[in-house]
Design a protein around this motif. Structure first.
Motif, PDB file in Angstrom:
ATOM      1  N   ARG A  62      -3.217  11.152  -1.659  1.00  0.00           N
ATOM      2  CA  ARG A  62      -2.051  10.311  -1.910  1.00  0.00           C
ATOM      3  C   ARG A  62      -2.327   8.927  -1.335  1.00  0.00           C
ATOM      4  O   ARG A  62      -2.336   8.733  -0.114  1.00  0.00           O
ATOM      5  N   ALA A  63      -2.573   7.966  -2.218  1.00  0.00           N
ATOM      6  CA  ALA A  63      -2.883   6.599  -1.797  1.00  0.00           C
ATOM      7  C   ALA A  63      -2.704   5.666  -2.981  1.00  0.00           C
ATOM      8  O   ALA A  63      -2.748   6.082  -4.143  1.00  0.00           O
ATOM      9  N   ASP A  64      -2.524   4.385  -2.676  1.00  0.00           N
ATOM     10  CA  ASP A  64      -2.303   3.352  -3.679  1.00  0.00           C
ATOM     11  C   ASP A  64      -3.652   2.818  -4.157  1.00  0.00           C
ATOM     12  O   ASP A  64      -4.551   2.542  -3.353  1.00  0.00           O
ATOM     13  N   VAL A  65      -3.787   2.647  -5.482  1.00  0.00           N
ATOM     14  CA  VAL A  65      -5.041   2.122  -6.020  1.00  0.00           C
ATOM     15  C   VAL A  65      -5.288   0.694  -5.542  1.00  0.00           C
ATOM     16  O   VAL A  65      -6.442   0.230  -5.514  1.00  0.00           O
ATOM     17  N   LEU A  66      -4.256  -0.019  -5.119  1.00  0.00           N
ATOM     18  CA  LEU A  66      -4.427  -1.372  -4.587  1.00  0.00           C
ATOM     19  C   LEU A  66      -4.937  -1.375  -3.145  1.00  0.00           C
ATOM     20  O   LEU A  66      -5.295  -2.436  -2.622  1.00  0.00           O
ATOM     21  N   ASP A  67      -5.000  -0.214  -2.524  1.00  0.00           N
ATOM     22  CA  ASP A  67      -5.573  -0.077  -1.181  1.00  0.00           C
ATOM     23  C   ASP A  67      -7.080   0.067  -1.329  1.00  0.00           C
ATOM     24  O   ASP A  67      -7.624   1.176  -1.344  1.00  0.00           O
ATOM     25  N   THR A  68      -7.763  -1.068  -1.466  1.00  0.00           N
ATOM     26  CA  THR A  68      -9.200  -1.062  -1.768  1.00  0.00           C
ATOM     27  C   THR A  68     -10.002  -0.385  -0.670  1.00  0.00           C
ATOM     28  O   THR A  68     -10.980   0.334  -0.957  1.00  0.00           O
ATOM     29  N   ALA A  69      -9.615  -0.583   0.595  1.00  0.00           N
ATOM     30  CA  ALA A  69     -10.345   0.026   1.698  1.00  0.00           C
ATOM     31  C   ALA A  69     -10.273   1.549   1.626  1.00  0.00           C
ATOM     32  O   ALA A  69     -11.291   2.247   1.828  1.00  0.00           O
ATOM     33  N   ARG A  70      -9.079   2.073   1.322  1.00  0.00           N
ATOM     34  CA  ARG A  70      -8.927   3.532   1.217  1.00  0.00           C
ATOM     35  C   ARG A  70      -9.703   4.075   0.039  1.00  0.00           C
ATOM     36  O   ARG A  70     -10.350   5.132   0.127  1.00  0.00           O
ATOM     37  N   LEU A  71      -9.661   3.375  -1.078  1.00  0.00           N
ATOM     38  CA  LEU A  71     -10.398   3.815  -2.259  1.00  0.00           C
ATOM     39  C   LEU A  71     -11.896   3.743  -2.017  1.00  0.00           C
ATOM     40  O   LEU A  71     -12.654   4.637  -2.424  1.00  0.00           O
ATOM     41  N   THR A  72     -12.358   2.701  -1.339  1.00  0.00           N
ATOM     42  CA  THR A  72     -13.786   2.586  -0.999  1.00  0.00           C
ATOM     43  C   THR A  72     -14.223   3.763  -0.143  1.00  0.00           C
ATOM     44  O   THR A  72     -15.292   4.361  -0.371  1.00  0.00           O
ATOM     45  N   GLU A  73     -13.411   4.109   0.824  1.00  0.00           N
ATOM     46  CA  GLU A  73     -13.718   5.257   1.691  1.00  0.00           C
ATOM     47  C   GLU A  73     -13.858   6.533   0.867  1.00  0.00           C
ATOM     48  O   GLU A  73     -14.769   7.342   1.083  1.00  0.00           O
ATOM     49  N   GLU A  74     -12.972   6.696  -0.097  1.00  0.00           N
ATOM     50  CA  GLU A  74     -12.988   7.900  -0.923  1.00  0.00           C
ATOM     51  C   GLU A  74     -14.216   7.955  -1.827  1.00  0.00           C
ATOM     52  O   GLU A  74     -14.752   9.036  -2.102  1.00  0.00           O
ATOM     53  N   LEU A  75     -14.671   6.791  -2.293  1.00  0.00           N
ATOM     54  CA  LEU A  75     -15.773   6.746  -3.259  1.00  0.00           C
ATOM     55  C   LEU A  75     -17.155   6.688  -2.604  1.00  0.00           C
ATOM     56  O   LEU A  75     -18.156   6.832  -3.304  1.00  0.00           O
TER      57      LEU A  75
END
Length: 324
Positions: free
Chosen positions: A59-72
């Motif tokens: 559960r996270a916002d696609v605009l949260d680039t840092a969180r998405l980077t961590e996931e990818l």
């Protein structure tokens, strides 16, 4: 195609069907991450799948680039399926920055996260709205000029431009799918859903936005997912754009008749409101030239009218509708 996917908007209508299907279609069983902030939906669409170890929900916002980077991070050989977007095309009429944030800035966030982490391929859900009022019918992918008449269409076109630029600058691969109208179970928006809601509230009259002659192409959500996976496996590297949908069109009044029939209602009068457009920014006719995707070996097994009928049956079953 790889066997592992990070699906932005993974809890949404199309996204939940993608995460349901993808583990069975990869070359090898792999992890599917459903990444969604739940602003437009809930996890209900894929709740039964959460026990599958191949699926993980973030559960996270696609605009949260840092969180998405961590996931990818570490996903070098795997794919991002970017489906996160608004589901209400009319919202941008009142908030002119909404679709810029949802479509363009969201896509830029995905690309920045990919650049920082590892994935090289993104599959993107675009829309027929990028064509605006098309100058050619049926409309092929190269039809121009692209002149959107809604903020939603402008946002999707801006996202396509960002994908193209980043493919050329960074060597990414982007497969852009311009969807027709995708329908099926678990929908919480769209003309079929809206007609059912209205008729459930009042069974003798149905308000229809526009003159009822607007006509567009419709196809089932599971066939949309199959089209994405089939075509992406054949397109190869670089930037590619494909129309995805059904040939031909179905009018709004025809949809109303199908929904009324599936609900078992009699003597329903249609009340039309407005002119040729259902709302500001509505494109009255969406008819696709599907030559390119057909040449890749994919076509929708279910025609538009049957897709609408199937969708209506599924939505009515979900709400426990009893025919009078």
């Amino acid at each position: 195609m790889s066997g592992r996917y990070c699906v932005t908007g993974g809890a949404g209508f199309i996204g939940s069907h993608f995460v349901e299907t993808a583990p069975r279609r990869g070359r090898h069983p792999g992890e599917v991450v459903a990444y969604d902030d739940l602003s437009n939906t809930t996890t209900g669409g894929f709740e039964p799948l959460l026990a599958d170890e191949r699926l993980r929900f973030v559960r996270a916002d696609v605009l949260d680039t840092a969180r998405l980077t961590e996931e990818l991070t570490g996903w070098t050989q795997d794919d991002v399926v970017h489906l996160a977007s608004s589901v209400d095309m009319r919202k941008g009429y009142h908030d002119r920055g909404f679709d810029l944030r949802q479509c363009a800035e969201g896509t830029l966030s995905v690309l920045n996260a990919m650049r920082a982490s590892g994935p090289r391929t993104v599959l993107f859900s675009s829309s027929s709205t990028v064509y605006g009022d098309p100058v050619t019918l049926p409309t092929p992918e190269h039809a121009g000029p692209y002149a959107p008449i809604s903020m939603y269409g402008a946002g999707k076109l801006a996202a396509e431009a960002l994908l193209s630029a980043n493919c050329h600058l960074d060597g990414f691969t982007a497969h852009v799918f311009r969807f027709g109208n995708v329908v099926g179970g678990r929908m919480n928006h769209g003309v079929i859903h809206d007609f059912i809601e209205k008729l459930d509230a009042r069974r003798d009259r149905l308000q229809v936005l526009g003159d009822g002659r607007q006509r567009k192409n419709y196809f089932l959500v599971e066939e949309c997912v199959d089209g994405i996976l089939t075509a992406s496996g054949k397109l190869g590297p670089g930037f590619h754009v494909l129309n995805l949908g059904n040939p031909g069109t179905v009018s709004v009044d025809e949809i109303a008749a199908i929904v009324i029939d599936e609900m078992g209602l009699k003597g329903v009068g249609l009340e039309h409101e407005g002119g040729v457009r259902g709302w500001p920014g509505d494109v009255p006719v969406v008819e696709y030239d599907l030559t390119r995707v057909h040449e890749l070996g994919w076509s929708a097994p279910t025609d538009g009218r049957q897709a609408i009928r199937t969708c209506a049956r599924r939505l009515l079953a979900e709400r426990g509708w009893q025919r009078p």
